[in-house]
Design a protein around this motif. Structure first.
Motif, short mmCIF file in Angstrom:
data_model
loop_
_atom_site.label_atom_id
_atom_site.label_comp_id
_atom_site.label_asym_id
_atom_site.label_seq_id
_atom_site.Cartn_x
_atom_site.Cartn_y
_atom_site.Cartn_z
N THR A 45 -9.59 1.22 4.73
CA THR A 45 -9.13 1.23 5.90
C THR A 45 -8.40 2.81 6.47
O THR A 45 -7.89 3.68 5.67
CB THR A 45 -7.66 0.46 5.75
N SER A 46 -8.12 3.15 7.62
CA SER A 46 -8.51 4.19 8.89
C SER A 46 -6.70 3.91 9.29
O SER A 46 -6.49 2.70 9.41
CB SER A 46 -9.30 4.44 9.31
N HIS A 60 -7.77 4.90 0.67
CA HIS A 60 -7.77 4.88 2.09
C HIS A 60 -8.12 6.44 3.10
O HIS A 60 -7.15 7.34 2.24
CB HIS A 60 -6.15 4.23 2.53
N ASP A 61 -8.19 6.17 4.67
CA ASP A 61 -8.34 7.54 5.42
C ASP A 61 -6.46 7.58 5.96
O ASP A 61 -7.12 6.32 6.67
CB ASP A 61 -10.02 7.73 5.36
N VAL A 62 -6.29 8.02 5.67
CA VAL A 62 -5.66 8.35 6.24
C VAL A 62 -4.75 10.16 7.96
O VAL A 62 -5.49 11.01 6.93
CB VAL A 62 -4.01 8.62 5.53
N ALA A 88 3.93 2.15 1.47
CA ALA A 88 2.43 2.32 0.89
C ALA A 88 1.94 0.56 0.82
O ALA A 88 0.54 0.92 1.34
CB ALA A 88 2.23 3.53 0.40
N GLY A 89 2.80 0.30 0.43
CA GLY A 89 2.30 -1.09 -0.12
C GLY A 89 2.48 -2.33 0.42
O GLY A 89 1.15 -3.15 0.66
N LEU A 99 -2.12 -4.98 5.11
CA LEU A 99 -2.23 -4.57 6.42
C LEU A 99 -3.72 -4.88 7.01
O LEU A 99 -4.04 -4.90 7.53
CB LEU A 99 -1.41 -4.03 6.99
N GLY A 100 -3.95 -3.81 5.84
CA GLY A 100 -5.26 -3.23 6.03
C GLY A 100 -6.53 -4.25 5.59
O GLY A 100 -6.90 -5.07 5.26
#
Length: 235
Positions: A2-3, A29-31, A228-229, A234-235
């Motif tokens: 997820t981004s 993930h991409d952040v 973060a968790g 939600l991703g």
């Protein structure tokens, strides 16, 4: 994968998200953590433009995450770039009506104090820890060394950011919206929703959910792995 696009609230910059971003990246993930403009001409609307520019460079629809003062900005940006946002997340914050500024959402005595500070300094510096706690922006859980470092690197908010509101579009009921409630509870929010309080009144729709993360107003600093968790879920 997820981004995520992480947007900081008042005074802090992208580095405040470092621990959260690192945790999300470790989960695959991409952040991107965004720095918002702090120039003398910055306003709520130019900050919406900052978010829109970042959304335009994203490779796929993102989970857009706004903390505190960035909540209304992200709401407005999501309404202008709906196809770029997969999920809108408010970290201890919410949207505001069209044109309503952050200062309008505070009691009269707080508004007067803010205007006096702006007149004296030409900008709004980050308050001390005691001042933030007294104003309801709880710093609970933040280690002293972390808070001191963040405040030392903070940037004063230009008057236009404090005194102006973002231009809203039309909320999309198909866009999932989540409130990460840290310094208030869903029950607190329910009372404000029922009372029609701006910033909460919109949260009554079926697209809204609440996740409780009991900590202070700055969970990226006080409970980064827990935040973060929540975001990962939600991703």
């Amino acid at each position: 994968m997820t981004s995520y696009l992480l947007v900081p609230g008042f005074w802090i910059d992208a580095t405040a998200w470092s621990a959260v971003a690192g945790d999300l990246r470790a989960r695959g993930h991409d952040v991107t953590a965004l720095d918002l403009g702090h120039g003398p001409g910055a306003t709520a609307r130019t900050r919406v433009d900052d978010v829109l520019a970042a959304l335009g460079g994203a490779g796929e629809p993102v989970v857009l995450v706004g903390h505190s003062g960035a909540g209304p900005v992200c709401a407005a940006a999501a309404e202008r770039a709906r196809d770029r946002v997969a999920h809108l997340v408010f970290v201890d914050t919410g949207p505001l009506p069209d044109g309503v500024a952050q200062i309008d959402f505070t009691p009269p005595d707080a508004q007067a104090a803010t205007r006096a500070t702006l007149a004296e300094h030409g900008a709004l510096p980050m308050p001390s820890r005691a001042e933030l706690d007294a104003a309801g922006s709880s710093t609970a859980g933040i280690p002293d060394t972390v808070f001191d470092d963040v405040r030392a690197r903070s940037t004063a908010e230009p008057p236009g950011v404090v005194l102006t509101g973002a231009r809203r579009g039309t909320p999309d009921l198909s866009l999932p919206k989540t409130v990460v409630a840290c310094s208030f509870t869903p029950a607190d929010a329910r009372e404000l929703i029922d009372a029609g309080v701006p910033g909460f009144a919109e949260m009554d729709g079926p697209e809204w959910t609440f996740v409780v993360l009991p900590t202070g107003h700055w969970p990226m600093l006080s409970a980064p792995s827990e935040l973060a968790g929540v975001l990962d879920g939600l991703g």
